[in-house]
Design a protein around this motif. Sequence first.
Motif, PDB file in Angstrom:
ATOM      1  N   UNK A   1       0.872  -1.471  -0.123  1.00  0.00           N
ATOM      2  CA  UNK A   1      -0.316  -0.170   0.238  1.00  0.00           C
ATOM      3  C   UNK A   1       0.630   1.402  -0.231  1.00  0.00           C
ATOM      4  N   UNK A   2       2.231   1.427   0.366  1.00  0.00           N
ATOM      5  CA  UNK A   2       2.732   2.107   0.581  1.00  0.00           C
ATOM      6  C   UNK A   2       3.618   2.774  -0.432  1.00  0.00           C
ATOM      7  N   UNK A   3       3.583   2.259  -1.149  1.00  0.00           N
ATOM      8  CA  UNK A   3       4.766   1.940  -2.589  1.00  0.00           C
ATOM      9  C   UNK A   3       3.779   1.967  -3.449  1.00  0.00           C
ATOM     10  N   UNK A   4       2.460   2.430  -4.250  1.00  0.00           N
ATOM     11  CA  UNK A   4       1.769   2.123  -4.938  1.00  0.00           C
ATOM     12  C   UNK A   4       2.867   1.974  -6.618  1.00  0.00           C
ATOM     13  N   UNK A   5       3.934   2.331  -6.726  1.00  0.00           N
ATOM     14  CA  UNK A   5       5.130   1.982  -8.245  1.00  0.00           C
ATOM     15  C   UNK A   5       5.678   0.923  -7.721  1.00  0.00           C
ATOM     16  N   UNK A   6       7.135   1.631  -6.932  1.00  0.00           N
ATOM     17  CA  UNK A   6       8.390   1.108  -6.582  1.00  0.00           C
ATOM     18  C   UNK A   6       7.947  -0.837  -6.080  1.00  0.00           C
ATOM     19  N   UNK A   7       6.661  -1.147  -4.974  1.00  0.00           N
ATOM     20  CA  UNK A   7       6.479  -2.113  -4.335  1.00  0.00           C
ATOM     21  C   UNK A   7       5.093  -2.884  -4.770  1.00  0.00           C
ATOM     22  N   UNK A   8       5.032  -1.996  -6.399  1.00  0.00           N
ATOM     23  CA  UNK A   8       3.860  -2.435  -6.620  1.00  0.00           C
ATOM     24  C   UNK A   8       4.208  -3.679  -8.035  1.00  0.00           C
ATOM     25  N   UNK A   9       2.671  -2.499  -9.145  1.00  0.00           N
ATOM     26  CA  UNK A   9       2.109  -3.309 -10.236  1.00  0.00           C
ATOM     27  C   UNK A   9       3.440  -4.268 -10.471  1.00  0.00           C
ATOM     28  N   UNK A  10       4.238  -2.654 -10.714  1.00  0.00           N
ATOM     29  CA  UNK A  10       5.482  -2.959 -11.877  1.00  0.00           C
ATOM     30  C   UNK A  10       6.508  -2.840 -11.163  1.00  0.00           C
ATOM     31  N   UNK A  11       6.684  -3.152  -9.928  1.00  0.00           N
ATOM     32  CA  UNK A  11       7.440  -2.483  -8.684  1.00  0.00           C
ATOM     33  C   UNK A  11       8.862  -3.746  -9.215  1.00  0.00           C
TER      34      UNK A  11
END
Lengths: 485, 485
Positions: free
Chosen positions: A118-128
């Motif tokens: 939740x706290x990194x919507x880009x870097x630790x998510x879909x394309x993280x």
Amino acid sequence: MEMSNEQIHAVISDSLAGYSYLQSLTPTERAGLMYAVADEIEALDDTLLQTAHRETALPLPRLQGEKGRTVNQWRSYAAALKTGLYAEARIDRGDGAAKADIRKYNKGIGPVAVFGASNFPFAFSTAGGDTASAIAAGCPVVYKEHPGHPATSRLMADAIQRGLAKFGAPKTVFGYLQGSTNAVGEALVVHPVIKAVAFTGSFRGGKALFDLGMSRTEPIPVFAEMGSVNPVIALPVYLQEHAAVLAAQYVGSLTLGVGQFCTNPGLLIVVKGEATTSLKEALRLEIQKVGDATMLHAGICKAYLEGKTTLAAQEHVSLLGEGAPGNGTTAGAAIYATSGRALLQNEVLAHEVFGPTGLLIECDSMNELYDVVRSLDGQLTITLAATAAEAQQNMALLQAAQEKCGRLLFQGMPTGVEVVYGMHHGGPFPATTDSRFTSVGPDAVKRFLRPLSFQNWPDALLPAELQEGNPLKIGRIVDNVYTVN
Amino acid sequence: MEMSNEQIHAVISDSLAGYSYLQSLTPTERAGLMYAVADEIEALDDTLLQTAHRETALPLPRLQGEKGRTVNQWRSYAAALKTGLYAEARIDRGDGAAKADIRKYNKGIGPVAVFGASNFPFAFSTAGGDTASAIAAGCPVVYKEHPGHPATSRLMADAIQRGLAKFGAPKTVFGYLQGSTNAVGEALVVHPVIKAVAFTGSFRGGKALFDLGMSRTEPIPVFAEMGSVNPVIALPVYLQEHAAVLAAQYVGSLTLGVGQFCTNPGLLIVVKGEATTSLKEALRLEIQKVGDATMLHAGICKAYLEGKTTLAAQEHVSLLGEGAPGNGTTAGAAIYATSGRALLQNEVLAHEVFGPTGLLIECDSMNELYDVVRSLDGQLTITLAATAAEAQQNMALLQAAQEKCGRLLFQGMPTGVEVVYGMHHGGPFPATTDSRFTSVGPDAVKRFLRPLSFQNWPDALLPAELQEGNPLKIGRIVDNVYTVN
């Protein structure tokens, strides 16, 4: 919209086609695919930032920076991949007779399930980083949409698909599961096609996925990064000289991003003395300057307020200072204080309160401080705020701290996790479920590899990494000697 | 004599002192310790061989060879350690300002529990590869005595202690638990001091330890090598030319050491045709030459006879040929035959029968053979008996085989596991509990390491592996470039 069980099953099963495709690429080609995806993420416009801002309440400049970090992850992991480092090629040529020709390299383990944070919507998510490192390893990804930022997730997923298409890769390299329920994620983890799981989030969520992965007929690796309290240990001589600076640094790190970082320094551990009086005063003044702020979503804010209330209600815990109070939907920062003895007797005090709340622990003696450090759970980071001479005089403390964390800092603060080879973003349980792997930096790729040996194979049938002529020009151990020829 | 719970606890707890000691050594010093242990094992006299022979019924020449292999493991892992390979040192110097100086290396994970194998009283037991690789990693070992060869185990344990004493290392580097019950092993695995487990043996034993390790409050890595049926796939053209040679090789490998190897080729998979008639005849003649023999112990022999009876009783399974029948306490070799369709419909046919019994699987077509390969469980090895041209024409089969094993052989037989860098002795579940690691070859050391990052530390306080001057002269990645300077 929820997907049907059939749709979910189809997306997961299709990842096998993506796996076959990725396995057919050389590392250099996989790197090319990653650069194509990076370009598409970079090309996303303000819509992405506005969408993420609306869904997570994170400020636009922070999101802009996180987008850059995300692009950098794809590019730097691709660059690392091209060196051949992760092939770990080993060649033993044998003697043409009894001693066999044996060659080993690492290949992708299979389709990987990724759960975003939740706290990194880009870097630790879909394309993280998890997705980038799985694809670098030659593994397709099936991503479970994060309920906190579904629209952001879909914009990123579309960018990935555009990158795949431009490179000429099939869609099945990246599968996307919609759905807000735990059941979707559970179906993903238990599916026989899935060979590894990556997760960043809470202890409860991570441990549940870990247990699920271990309970499968075929257990699979589950990499869950579950956060920690990242203690900062300030030693007396350093404190005497730097109380005000330390207080400012500590409060800055504690409240950065409304305290919503895995490496947020929840504990500050000192030995009671003259200097701690000025430290406490400085902390009180610093925290007073902090305004209340909106957290990622209402659920996190509610959990924060409950965690803070629980901490405040413990015996021997007093409020040291606080910032602007929250209004029930915003979070107010605070620092509490307790004694080393209290911490040793009450494990609740060492629990993470996810948000901008810290706890100062005053120990009666260096001995008690040692005991406190030895009592700690596994941590992502531990920071030693000390002079070099003090550190030198406390090597046993350094040793004890090393056993408890994945990254040990000398001075400074633990927030800020650089995407470099030297980074270990991980640590002993319960900070993560597997202390042996990092989720940040190119070495994150290692999580999704397994070795395969080839014995006595004709050269032409070997993967390029292992062919006698070393067409990829990668570093290899050949007959016990490291060589790049 | 059984140890009391207090004694067991004391041995395990003491390993922490051994850990601190090992952590204080440089890799070069740890290598020195390992050479000292190797010398003491080498110096063991005929008493060791006679004792092991009495306890395991393994022939003296085989035991002599296994002793040499064991000594070689200590020495070759020590040599690998000295190269610094396993430190995986990475240095990012930063910019002296916002970009931090971050340095990472691998350190020992903590005390390791080791369980020996019945079929390798030296090389996979007390002083076997698990113990050698744990100590190379900087981890003390607590070894659980094997009930099949306790006297052998103690002679080896004494040799380790003599080596430690000569080097000046404390006894606590190697702890020894007596006891014949499962409870001793269970107490070891669940003890909080233990940070990893290594086991070689049956699926039932390995999976039970794995589940125990995962159910701890702090789950720990459990490396269990649990064996497999190591299919040999013979393609038509090769078979036409080499039926007699293949039959001799196969029966030789199947019955080597009374079939008591993890890499014993239990399945021989072919496509029905002209050549299979001569193959069957050749197999029948070869197996007839095999005498009955004593297995490691009565329990293994009993399990073998039961397994054989179960296999023989399955539908569509017929006896192809057999050697001298056993007398109830000895094992007779046998080869059964079945069809590809039968195997696809009855998973019992693909179960391991630990001992000299093989199963020929005749497929109706190449398509059915592909299906059979795709239906296989994870294996330590798969062997392709094919011409180079046939292999080239069946790349999809090669790909499918790669997904199912840890070592892929071109011709030859899978028994014989060389102790070299290129070896991967492991494979997808259920061959092992963790396909990512080998238990043979220097890379076995990797099982017991975890990374630790140091951020902004004074050079003098860094481990030697990470100091700016590279005093150990090891290969490192410095600012993204591999260097040995």
